[in-house]
Design an enzyme around this catalytic site. Structure first.
Site, short mmCIF file in Angstrom:
data_model
loop_
_atom_site.label_atom_id
_atom_site.label_comp_id
_atom_site.label_asym_id
_atom_site.label_seq_id
_atom_site.Cartn_x
_atom_site.Cartn_y
_atom_site.Cartn_z
N ASP A 200 0.82 -1.25 -0.03
CA ASP A 200 0.05 0.05 0.11
C ASP A 200 0.86 1.34 0.05
OD1 ASP A 200 0.86 -1.05 2.45
OD2 ASP A 200 -0.64 0.14 3.60
N THR A 226 2.24 -7.80 -1.55
CA THR A 226 2.51 -8.13 -0.08
C THR A 226 1.69 -9.39 0.41
OG1 THR A 226 2.11 -7.57 2.22
CG2 THR A 226 0.38 -6.62 0.59
N ASP A 228 1.08 -9.95 3.03
CA ASP A 228 0.09 -9.96 4.19
C ASP A 228 -1.59 -10.01 3.74
OD1 ASP A 228 2.19 -9.32 5.81
OD2 ASP A 228 1.73 -7.32 6.39
N MET A 279 3.20 -14.05 9.97
CA MET A 279 3.27 -12.64 9.70
C MET A 279 1.94 -12.07 9.19
SD MET A 279 6.52 -11.67 7.60
CE MET A 279 7.99 -11.37 8.37
N TYR A 567 9.46 -14.91 7.65
CA TYR A 567 10.58 -14.71 6.44
C TYR A 567 10.82 -15.99 5.89
CZ TYR A 567 11.37 -10.44 9.35
OH TYR A 567 11.20 -9.38 10.04
P1 FBP Z 1 5.12 -5.62 2.98
O1 FBP Z 1 4.08 -4.96 3.58
O2 FBP Z 1 6.22 -4.65 2.54
O3 FBP Z 1 5.07 -6.44 1.86
O4 FBP Z 1 5.83 -6.58 4.02
C1 FBP Z 1 5.06 -7.26 5.02
C2 FBP Z 1 5.84 -7.87 6.08
O5 FBP Z 1 6.30 -9.17 5.37
C3 FBP Z 1 5.04 -7.92 7.29
O6 FBP Z 1 4.31 -9.30 7.03
C4 FBP Z 1 6.26 -8.02 8.21
O7 FBP Z 1 5.70 -7.40 9.58
C5 FBP Z 1 7.09 -7.06 7.73
O8 FBP Z 1 6.94 -7.18 6.67
C6 FBP Z 1 8.55 -7.18 8.34
O9 FBP Z 1 9.44 -6.32 7.78
P2 FBP Z 1 10.91 -6.32 7.72
O10 FBP Z 1 11.26 -7.02 6.51
O11 FBP Z 1 11.13 -4.85 7.71
O12 FBP Z 1 11.44 -6.90 8.62
#
Ligand code: FBP
Length: 699
Positions: A200, A226, A228, A279, A567
């Site tokens: 977003d 994403t 998410d 996540m 991850y």
């Molecule tokens: P995006 O919204 O950029 O796709 O990332 C989502 C996410 O995977 C979340 O689920 C998680 O909280 C966050 O990234 C983790 O961020 P980082 O990569 O900075 O640790």
């Protein structure tokens, strides 16, 4: 001898089998690299034209109209194949172009296929077309770090996970300076178009870049990415334009496979509760999908907790003629009690184990914590805005941060005014464990997002759960149910009549399949007292061995293991669904560019249906934007989609969860999702959430 073995090792390493099986590429990866996802029907002809579709309506934000005048009038665009396109479209398709592409934000499976789709379409239209990949995310645009992509690079990553080819980053192009530098990069590379693959915030960035570079003639196209799953686009009437961002299905399936394995393990060695955080920082879509895929015993959905209302508190306040605002929304303590309730109910039927799924962003739905997050976001945002250095540079340690907050509370007390941080906040904040305080005070990312992934939510909850279970155990309310036949067999083996002891020992003796000790029997001492009181033994006798054995078995002693699935799923290879989806998104991007679009997001309509019904479209980004608080200030952003608790997916989940909790004698109801592989074209060809939500009008 040593010489001999060296020779042998060399020979061994040259053996064709050793070379094959120790190579970096296994058969699945090789298959992936060669696999060509099918193209949506509209791409079967060389030319695609665009048609505005006025049937979708959006309420336009006044600020968006002001800040994005060049693209605010954009419409939803349908992609149509045209056997006889006008000459200008033919010319435009064949025109030689330079297109830049960037990944922004967290990785999501399928990103490489967006590049592959764009690359293939661009090269097909004109082999002279050149595609540049910006390195390490938006920083690559700002610093003009790009590589020109070629066949070898693209082919290596087809249908494979990650954003490894050009990497990604979380920088936001959010200042006049960064915007100027980005514009200079596009100019110096002579780009005709820039493609931003992101969530977003990144698509918000794409809209601002489209506005900024409109007059330079640089088109900007966004792509909804994403894991998410919180980029879902509907119009004002709820008509679905984009049912799900790419990467969601693959990540959910990767998590589900891991969680499902834990279901198998826990129901085998029957001694662990596995606490799985998955996540999804603002929305619980991933947790819900994992619940639906695995039938884990308990899956929490944050959006439901936020809707919780305590009828009891409301009634009490009504009788007192007051309003109790704490009746709305769930507290952490209440949530931990709900979890305990499930654990106790399963234990009562002998199930001293289970699997719990928690969404990463659950804290955002817990009233008391959400208030802290909002307040601290505002404090940190305001501090960074008004100082030359940042909050985290000036207050590197927890004690410094707490001291700063304490001073704010003191000022608010002295001035007796309204303050974002007052004495009550300070008091409540100091009540929570250090590691949790530290988590809540962590540095926000460049978009102002709270770093949920770094907070040990599972430990916070588990701490409360353990505390409460201990209380219940001391009260004799938390026991493991003993199978009736086992009890009978054990006592008979010692020559004791189980029928005689049963009513004295158990609160549900006459008819239950799993027997629960009376609440008063919580230790060997209380057990003995009960037996003496009922004249089954004298004060100086020892408790019969079999009775003691049964009692010990009733003591709950489950162990826990905590996991964070995030991850790993983000780096998974894409599912077939995501391979098709992303490749076609890449093709869509090129069609939008060839038709002169800018400020649009490439999307595929009807994802919730079978592939033959998929329809590539362009969605206008600016009309979707609205004002939201970011870094303590109002900013134009795309709204995140959270789980709709009235949706069919959630309603089905809610109806099924009692069954999946399986707090009754008999087997659990776990489900095994199929592993992610392109070799096996399973029946699970799209997210369950999407399939269920497609039944929205079915009753
Ligand atoms: P995006 O919204 O950029 O796709 O990332 C989502 C996410 O995977 C979340 O689920 C998680 O909280 C966050 O990234 C983790 O961020 P980082 O990569 O900075 O640790």
């Amino acid at each position: 001898m040593a010489e001999n073995s060296a020779v042998n090792t060399e020979k061994l390493l040259r053996h064709p089998l050793v070379q094959t099986i120790t190579g970096n590429i296994n058969r699945e990866s090789e298959f992936r690299m060669k696999f060509s996802p099918p193209e949506c029907g509209v791409f079967s002809r060389p030319f695609v034209t665009l048609e505005d579709d006025d049937s979708y309506t959006f309420t336009i934000d006044r600020e968006a109209r002001k800040e994005l005048p060049h693209i605010i009038g954009n419409k939803v665009q349908k992609l149509l194949w045209d056997p006889y396109p006008p000459q200008d479209i033919r010319d435009s398709y064949r025109q030689s172009r330079k297109i830049g592409i960037v990944f922004s934000g967290g990785p999501a499976p399928g990103g490489h296929n967006v590049i592959a789709g764009l690359y293939d379409a661009a090269k097909k239209a004109n082999p002279e077309n050149r595609i540049y990949g910006f390195l390490l995310g938006p920083d690559g645009i700002i610093e003009n770090e790009a590589v020109e992509l070629n066949d070898e690079m693209v082919n290596k990553y087809r249908n494979r996970g990650g954003f490894t080819m050009i990497k990604t980053g979380r920088t936001k192009i959010d200042s006049a300076d960064k915007m100027r530098l980005s514009r200079e990069t596009c100019r110096s590379l002579g780009l005709n178009a820039l493609v931003v693959v992101g969530g977003d915030d990144s698509n918000t960035n794409a809209a601002f870049l489209a506005q900024e570079m409109f007059e330079d003639g640089v088109q900007v196209i966004g792509v909804p990415k994403t894991i998410d799953g919180d980029i879902q686009v509907r119009d004002d009437e709820g008509k679905i334009l984009c049912a799900m961002s790419f990467g969601f299905h693959s990540a959910a399936r990767a998590f589900a496979n891991a969680v499902s394995n834990l279901c198998t393990d826990s129901s085998s060695d029957v001694k662990y509760w596995h606490i799985c955080k998955v996540m999804g920082r603002v929305a619980s879509h991933l947790a819900l999908e994992v619940g639906l895929q695995t039938h884990a015993n308990l899956t929490l959905v944050g959006e439901e907790l936020a809707e919780y209302v305590s009828e009891e508190k409301i009634r009490k306040a009504e009788t007192e003629g007051t309003v109790d605002y704490s009746a709305y929304g769930m507290t952490l303590r209440h949530l931990s009690r709900r979890i305990c309730d499930s654990i106790i109910r399963r234990a009562a039927v002998g199930k001293n184990y289970g699997v719990l799924v928690i969404p990463e962003g659950i804290l955002e739905f817990i009233n008391e914590i959400q208030i802290f997050i909002i307040k601290l976001n505002a404090i940190i945002g305001e501090y960074n805005h008004t100082h030359d250095s940042t909050f985290h540079e000036d207050f590197p340690y927890l004690r410094d941060k707490l001291e700063h907050l304490r001073k704010m509370a003191q000022i608010s007390r002295d001035q007796k005014g309204i303050s974002v941080w007052n004495a009550r906040d300070d008091e409540l904040f100091n009540d929570i464990p250090d590691f949790f305080q530290e988590g809540l005070l962590m540095e926000r990312d460049s978009h102002g997002n709270f770093p949920f992934s770094q907070v040990k939510t599972e430990d916070v909850l588990l701490g409360l759960v353990r505390e409460y279970l201990k209380i219940l155990q001391d009260q004799g309310k938390y026991k493991i149910g003993i199978q009736r036949d086992y009890y009978h067999k054990t006592l008979k083996n010692e020559g004791i009549d189980p029928q005689k002891y049963g009513p004295v020992l158990f609160r549900n003796y006459p008819d239950a399949e799993y027997l629960l000790f009376n609440t008063g029997i919580i230790s060997l001492k209380t057990l003995k007292n009960e037996l003496v009181k009922n004249n089954f033994m004298g004060e100086d006798d020892t408790i019969p061995v079999s009775v003691e054995k049964i009692f010990r078995k009733s003591l709950p002693n489950f162990k826990t293991q905590t996991y964070f699935y995030g991850y790993d799923g983000r780096g998974s290879d894409p599912t077939l669904f995501d391979c098709y989806y992303t490749y076609n998104l890449g093709l869509t991007v090129f069609s939008l560019i060839a038709n002169g679009a800018t400020g649009q997001m490439a999307a595929i309509k009807n994802l919730e249906h079978g592939f033959s019904e998929w329809e590539p479209i362009g969605i206008p980004i600016a009309p979707l934007m609205h004002l939201e608080e970011r870094k303590g200030k109002l900013a134009l952003v795309l709204e995140k989609s959270v789980v709709d608790i009235d949706s069919p997916a959630f309603r089905v989940f809610k109806e099924m969860r009692e069954k999946w909790l399986a707090a009754e004698p008999g087997e659990d109801n776990f489900r095994r999702p199929a592993p992610i592989s392109l070799f096996t074209h399973g029946e699970e060809d799209r997210p369950i959430t999407l399939e269920l939500n497609a039944l929205r009008n079915a009753g």
